[in-house]
Design an enzyme around this catalytic site. Structure first.
Site, mmCIF file in Angstrom:
data_model
loop_
_atom_site.group_PDB
_atom_site.id
_atom_site.type_symbol
_atom_site.label_atom_id
_atom_site.label_comp_id
_atom_site.label_asym_id
_atom_site.label_seq_id
_atom_site.Cartn_x
_atom_site.Cartn_y
_atom_site.Cartn_z
ATOM 1 N N GLN A 105 -9.400 0.991 -0.197
ATOM 2 C CA GLN A 105 -9.803 1.548 1.094
ATOM 3 C C GLN A 105 -10.221 2.999 0.889
ATOM 4 O OE1 GLN A 105 -6.249 0.609 3.453
ATOM 5 N NE2 GLN A 105 -7.395 -0.986 4.539
ATOM 6 N N GLU A 159 -11.906 2.545 6.137
ATOM 7 C CA GLU A 159 -10.823 2.775 7.097
ATOM 8 C C GLU A 159 -10.785 4.255 7.469
ATOM 9 O OE1 GLU A 159 -6.224 1.261 7.601
ATOM 10 O OE2 GLU A 159 -6.698 2.449 5.824
ATOM 11 N N ASP A 211 -5.597 2.771 -1.646
ATOM 12 C CA ASP A 211 -6.322 3.579 -0.671
ATOM 13 C C ASP A 211 -6.597 4.942 -1.293
ATOM 14 O OD1 ASP A 211 -6.934 5.353 1.539
ATOM 15 O OD2 ASP A 211 -6.218 3.783 2.879
ATOM 16 N N GLU A 243 0.826 -1.210 0.000
ATOM 17 C CA GLU A 243 0.000 0.000 0.000
ATOM 18 C C GLU A 243 0.860 1.260 0.000
ATOM 19 O OE1 GLU A 243 -3.638 2.006 2.599
ATOM 20 O OE2 GLU A 243 -2.145 0.748 3.603
#
Length: 280
Positions: free
Chosen positions: A206, A246, A178, A143
């Site tokens: 995310q 998240e 993300d 990530e």
């Protein structure tokens, strides 16, 4: 509409960790993720998943000494044995929890370190981990994380992560995309979804509101539009992953806990289910 998973490290903090599974299921979530399971017996977590009809979709491999500020070991020369031991532990938990994905945090760039040496260590560790995970039927995710939230983090951009995955060339090594981190570092989020999702190298999304990491409808990103982009591209390329929620609840912090801040989810077309898995 994407499949949403509740991140139990950030959501439902009004409950103890093992009670967050029931709270997420009561709000209609069918998938969960979190940072780390290692403070709890795998059997206890597996029981909560089973009791509430939840799928474990993601968790992180051990990151080193989190309390001391470490944020992963994968890029750190000299820590390979610790990295491998931690990843082996993560694989054991993934097996017990029937979790298909393990996120490996890159780590912080040591002061004065040569980036080429860190990159070589990073790629070697990832290749080893993906090979090990492949034999167990698991994916390894990396990530890109912004350096405002984690100053000095080694991996920051989508193009960097995609190059690493391509360089290693193992089909079960993928990117954890993300949208929050991407918007802070580089923006152009919708076009990056269109660019990278069809490659088969994105394993998970995310979300959180930007800039404060609260509910996705608080801030500068138009999440309903981005969910539509994910749906459109997924339909074209056959992607069937999850979108992890998240974020740090802001509305729930004032009144009613996490559940009080889920209006954004209902507006997205999310259908809550009852305890038997039937839509309300």
């Amino acid at each position: 509409m994407p499949r949403f998973a509740a991140n139990l490290s950030m959501l439902y903090n009004e409950h103890t960790f093992l009670d967050r599974f029931a709270a997420a299921a009561a709000d209609g979530f069918r998938g969960v993720e979190y940072l780390f399971p290692y403070d709890f017996a795998a059997a206890d977590i597996a029981q909560r998943l089973q009791d509430h009809g939840l799928q474990q979709v993601l968790f992180n491999a051990p990151p080193g000494d989190w309390a001391a500020g470490e944020r992963g070991l994968a890029c750190l020369p000299g820590r390979e044995a610790e990295f491998r031991a931690g990843f082996a532990q993560a694989l054991d938990y993934a097996q017990a929890l029937n979790c298909p994905r393990i996120h490996v945090m890159a780590g912080l760039t040591p002061t004065g370190a040569e980036r080429a040496a860190l990159q070589a260590t990073y790629e070697a560790n990832l290749a080893w981990a993906a090979d090990m995970a492949g034999t167990a039927g698991r994916d390894v995710l990396i990530e890109p994380i912004n350096t405002r939230d984690i100053p000095g983090f080694f991996l920051n951009r989508q193009d960097e992560a995609d190059r690493v995955v391509q360089a290693i060339g193992l089909p079960n090594l993928k990117v954890q995309f993300d949208l929050y981190h991407c918007q802070i570092v580089e923006g152009d989020v919708a076009m990056k979804i269109r660019q990278y999702l069809p490659t088969g190298r994105v394993g998970h999304f995310q979300i959180a509101g930007v800039p404060m990491r609260h509910e996705p409808d608080l801030g500068e990103l138009n999440h309903p539009y981005l969910f539509g982009v994910i749906d459109e591209v997924s339909a074209a390329c056959g992607w069937e992953g999850w979108v992890g929620c998240e974020y740090r609840p802001a509305r729930g912090a004032v009144s009613g806990g996490t559940s009080a801040g889920l209006e954004w989810l209902q507006r997205s077309g999310f259908a809550p289910v009852d305890g038997q898995g039937h839509p309300h």
